[in-house]
Design a protein around this motif. Sequence first.
Motif, short mmCIF file in Angstrom:
data_model
loop_
_atom_site.label_atom_id
_atom_site.label_comp_id
_atom_site.label_asym_id
_atom_site.label_seq_id
_atom_site.Cartn_x
_atom_site.Cartn_y
_atom_site.Cartn_z
N GLY A 42 8.69 -39.51 -25.17
CA GLY A 42 9.49 -39.81 -26.34
C GLY A 42 9.39 -41.26 -26.74
N GLY A 43 8.23 -41.85 -26.46
CA GLY A 43 8.01 -43.23 -26.89
C GLY A 43 8.54 -44.26 -25.94
N LYS A 44 8.99 -43.85 -24.75
CA LYS A 44 9.56 -44.81 -23.79
C LYS A 44 8.52 -45.23 -22.76
CE LYS A 44 14.27 -44.36 -24.50
NZ LYS A 44 14.20 -45.06 -25.78
N VAL A 45 8.51 -46.51 -22.40
CA VAL A 45 7.64 -46.96 -21.33
C VAL A 45 8.44 -47.62 -20.21
CG1 VAL A 45 5.58 -47.26 -22.75
CG2 VAL A 45 7.22 -49.12 -22.56
N ASP A 46 9.74 -47.70 -20.35
CA ASP A 46 10.56 -48.39 -19.34
C ASP A 46 10.55 -47.67 -18.00
OD1 ASP A 46 11.25 -50.33 -21.18
OD2 ASP A 46 12.83 -49.06 -22.01
N ASP A 47 10.62 -46.34 -18.06
CA ASP A 47 10.55 -45.55 -16.84
C ASP A 47 9.09 -45.27 -16.54
OD1 ASP A 47 10.63 -43.79 -14.81
OD2 ASP A 47 12.11 -42.45 -15.70
N THR A 48 8.48 -46.09 -15.65
CA THR A 48 7.03 -45.97 -15.43
C THR A 48 6.67 -44.65 -14.75
OG1 THR A 48 7.28 -47.23 -13.39
CG2 THR A 48 6.59 -48.44 -15.33
N GLU A 49 7.61 -44.10 -13.96
CA GLU A 49 7.31 -42.81 -13.31
C GLU A 49 7.24 -41.69 -14.34
OE1 GLU A 49 6.38 -41.88 -10.10
OE2 GLU A 49 6.01 -44.03 -10.19
N ALA A 50 8.14 -41.75 -15.33
CA ALA A 50 8.09 -40.74 -16.39
C ALA A 50 6.80 -40.89 -17.18
CB ALA A 50 9.29 -40.91 -17.32
N PHE A 51 6.42 -42.15 -17.45
CA PHE A 51 5.18 -42.41 -18.17
C PHE A 51 4.01 -41.85 -17.37
CE2 PHE A 51 1.46 -44.86 -19.33
CZ PHE A 51 1.57 -44.93 -20.70
N ARG A 52 4.06 -42.04 -16.04
CA ARG A 52 2.97 -41.58 -15.18
C ARG A 52 2.85 -40.06 -15.24
NH1 ARG A 52 2.47 -40.68 -9.26
NH2 ARG A 52 0.22 -40.71 -8.94
N ARG A 53 4.00 -39.37 -15.17
CA ARG A 53 3.95 -37.91 -15.22
C ARG A 53 3.39 -37.42 -16.55
NH1 ARG A 53 8.58 -38.37 -12.05
NH2 ARG A 53 9.96 -38.55 -13.85
N ALA A 54 3.67 -38.17 -17.62
CA ALA A 54 3.19 -37.76 -18.94
C ALA A 54 1.71 -38.10 -19.12
CB ALA A 54 4.02 -38.43 -20.03
N MET A 55 1.27 -39.15 -18.47
CA MET A 55 -0.11 -39.62 -18.61
C MET A 55 -1.07 -38.76 -17.78
SD MET A 55 -1.68 -42.40 -19.97
CE MET A 55 -3.02 -43.55 -19.73
N LEU A 56 -0.62 -38.38 -16.56
CA LEU A 56 -1.50 -37.75 -15.57
C LEU A 56 -2.26 -36.52 -16.06
CD1 LEU A 56 -2.17 -38.81 -12.82
CD2 LEU A 56 -0.30 -37.50 -11.86
N PRO A 57 -1.64 -35.63 -16.82
CA PRO A 57 -2.41 -34.45 -17.26
C PRO A 57 -3.47 -34.78 -18.32
CG PRO A 57 -0.06 -34.20 -17.78
CD PRO A 57 -0.23 -35.57 -17.26
N ALA A 58 -3.48 -36.00 -18.84
CA ALA A 58 -4.49 -36.42 -19.84
C ALA A 58 -4.61 -35.42 -20.97
CB ALA A 58 -5.86 -36.65 -19.17
N LYS A 59 -3.48 -35.15 -21.60
CA LYS A 59 -3.47 -34.14 -22.66
C LYS A 59 -3.88 -34.74 -23.99
CE LYS A 59 -2.03 -30.46 -20.49
NZ LYS A 59 -2.96 -29.36 -20.27
N PHE A 60 -5.12 -35.17 -24.05
CA PHE A 60 -5.62 -35.63 -25.35
C PHE A 60 -7.04 -35.12 -25.51
CE2 PHE A 60 -8.52 -39.01 -23.99
CZ PHE A 60 -8.12 -39.22 -22.69
N GLU A 61 -7.46 -35.02 -26.76
CA GLU A 61 -8.82 -34.54 -27.03
C GLU A 61 -9.76 -35.73 -26.91
OE1 GLU A 61 -9.78 -31.68 -30.34
OE2 GLU A 61 -7.76 -32.31 -30.88
N SER A 62 -10.36 -35.91 -25.75
CA SER A 62 -11.26 -37.04 -25.56
C SER A 62 -12.52 -36.85 -26.38
CB SER A 62 -11.63 -37.18 -24.08
OG SER A 62 -12.67 -38.13 -23.95
N THR A 63 -13.03 -37.96 -26.92
CA THR A 63 -14.26 -37.90 -27.70
C THR A 63 -15.47 -37.57 -26.82
OG1 THR A 63 -14.34 -40.26 -27.39
CG2 THR A 63 -13.54 -39.48 -29.50
N ARG A 64 -15.28 -37.64 -25.48
CA ARG A 64 -16.41 -37.33 -24.60
C ARG A 64 -16.39 -35.87 -24.17
NH1 ARG A 64 -14.13 -41.53 -20.23
NH2 ARG A 64 -12.81 -42.00 -22.00
N GLY A 65 -15.41 -35.10 -24.66
CA GLY A 65 -15.30 -33.71 -24.22
C GLY A 65 -14.35 -33.64 -23.05
N LYS A 66 -14.89 -33.18 -21.89
CA LYS A 66 -14.04 -33.03 -20.70
C LYS A 66 -13.55 -34.39 -20.21
CE LYS A 66 -16.64 -30.67 -17.88
NZ LYS A 66 -17.08 -30.01 -16.65
#
Lengths: 394, 304
Positions: A322-346
């Motif tokens: 939800g746009g927050k970076v203060d809670d780094t653990e929450a950020f980490r959980r959101a980042m880890l699955p890498a849910k973005f369409e990378s330009t390199r494919g996989k």
Amino acid sequence: MIERRGFLGAAGALAAAPFLARPARAQGTALKIGMITTLSGPGGYLGQDIRDAFALALEMQGGRLGNTPVQLLVEDDALKPGQGKQIAERFMKNEKIKLLTGVVFSNVLGAVAPDVLDAGGIYVSPNASPSTFAGRECHRNFWSIAWQNDSLHESAGQAAVNLGYKKMFILAPNYQAGKDAITGFKRLYKGEIVGEVYTRLDQTDYAAEMAQIRAAQPDAVYQFHPGGLGIAFLKQYVQAGLSQSIPMVLAEPSMDATTLGAVGEAALGIHVTAHWNTDFPNEANKRFVSAFMAKYNRVPTYYAQHGYDTALAIGAALAGTGGKVDDTEAFRRAMLPAKFESTRGKFAFGPNQHPVQDWYLVRVERGADGKPALVTKGRVLENHGDAYAGQCRL
Amino acid sequence: MGLLLEQLLNGLQLGVMLFLLAAGLTLVFGIMGVINLAHGSLYMVGAFASAWVATKTGSALAALAAGLAAAALTGMAVELLVLRRLYARDHLDQVLATFGLILFFNQGMVLLFGRQPLFVEIPAALRGAVELAPGLPYPAYRLAIIAVGLLVAAGLYLLIQRTRTGMLVRAGATHREMVRALGVDIRLLYTLVFGLGALLAGLAGLMAGPIFSVQVGMGEQILIMTFVVVVIGGIGSVRGALAGAVLVGLVDTLLRAYLPAALRGVMQGPDADALAAGLASMGVYLLMAVVLLLRPRGLFPAHA
């Protein structure tokens, strides 16, 4: 299209972090992201591409990443570790920035990243990823979107094996990244090394090395010379008449779209290994390449792709928190699955939060307009992580 | 044997390149007493101007003229606008001001040409290799560089030893105050000498274009070696610059070429390579230290 991506990102993060994900909402003040990158000197075009592509991703989503309004602050480190460190301190203390990115060169990163991590900030690397942050010293708040540096050279070593080269001559400048290049290449290359030469970082003339290569008669040459060094090396390689008899295998920093423009026809026939190329057929990449060329009127380099993917990855994480970076653990959980369409494919994060990705063989060939272009030829390594991930305990 | 000959030619070619830069630097220092850190910028200006004109017109001669003219004019402009105010000040002020010029020129080039290195092609007539001996091909372009460098050396010798201007230059290097007292327009002489130095730097830059990378900051890479040459040769002496440049070129090239193999004879492979690379990098500086120990004023001191 933009809404769909935001939705996908949000949905992915929701699935991964059910307790913390809040609906993305527009905020009164924009989230500040600090970018420390190299914009001056011979390496200036690298940082310029990272910055421009990051800004492009931001612009394509209407000034938002993951539906969070973002303000990008950019400063030039001038390839000086001390200067990078000062900027990082200023960003964190005066601007209260928690999320930093941008560093191109590993020596600058070595000064910037520890400060950011110690202060509880998050660093997302769009390029430099030395072994330091990949092995035992890996960190929950350090992310690499590009690669682990060694994998550049490991893929080149594998490519040399695949291409059937039995005797290789290898060269790199005598500094940390050069030694890493030689080590990385030898990790997957199984043939014989008939020559191993360390050049100088301030060297401009390679005639002595050319004569040594000719005398050694290898099947192929592998050399790692970033930026202007590589341009000079390639030109002199061709002028020495070696390009007709001894082919060359390169890692991608030695042959990007800009290097190719400066070397010209001389580069035809050279093999390069890469994690991404402009001609990748996936939709995300087509969108990126056409938007980049339309806005900046030049071919995007690997660095541009890094900047763009970094913005997307951060966007996916922001959508999850939800746009927050203060809670780094929450950020980490959101980042880890890498849910973005990378330009390199996989694209996936390994256990040390560095990419696990495919590596491709790319060849310099004449493009449709008659000018040399990088053309993808096939896969070299599949789901390749790095040699240090095993030492990382997160 | 062929390989050794090739490496000797390589060393000579690097030396000649360094000579073109060092000649200007040593003249400016010897005669005007100015330490000009921005000499590398003039080399860059020459390279960029000729690369740009070559791409626009496709003519090698036009590119040659453009590179020389751009470097010489920039040099004279710098002398008129900046250095003229610095002659009476001490070296630290000069270093500071000319370092500022480096930043100014680098950023100026970024504004004019962008950060991307420029592409330069070898002129058609000089492409390919010349068979010097059976089994010893050598790039024609590098031979041309050697030839141009030696011609310039001969030309400078004639200019300095055989002409009236040269006489003033020599006199200026050794007895500056006396030349001024005799009523010679020393300001004009300074501008001309600086322009000549800039012209030679531009020549080196435009010849380097097709071999090296034409990019912002290219001058600083080669400037350090040039200072080593000037110190070895003796400050203010063109003859010394030639000797020093060829010596530095040969020592640097031969160490890089033969030291690894020599060390591999007595040590393990990778260690020998790493150590040899380190020693080869230090080679020219060690040479400088030895020369300074034996002849503290350089090989051919001008103010003997």
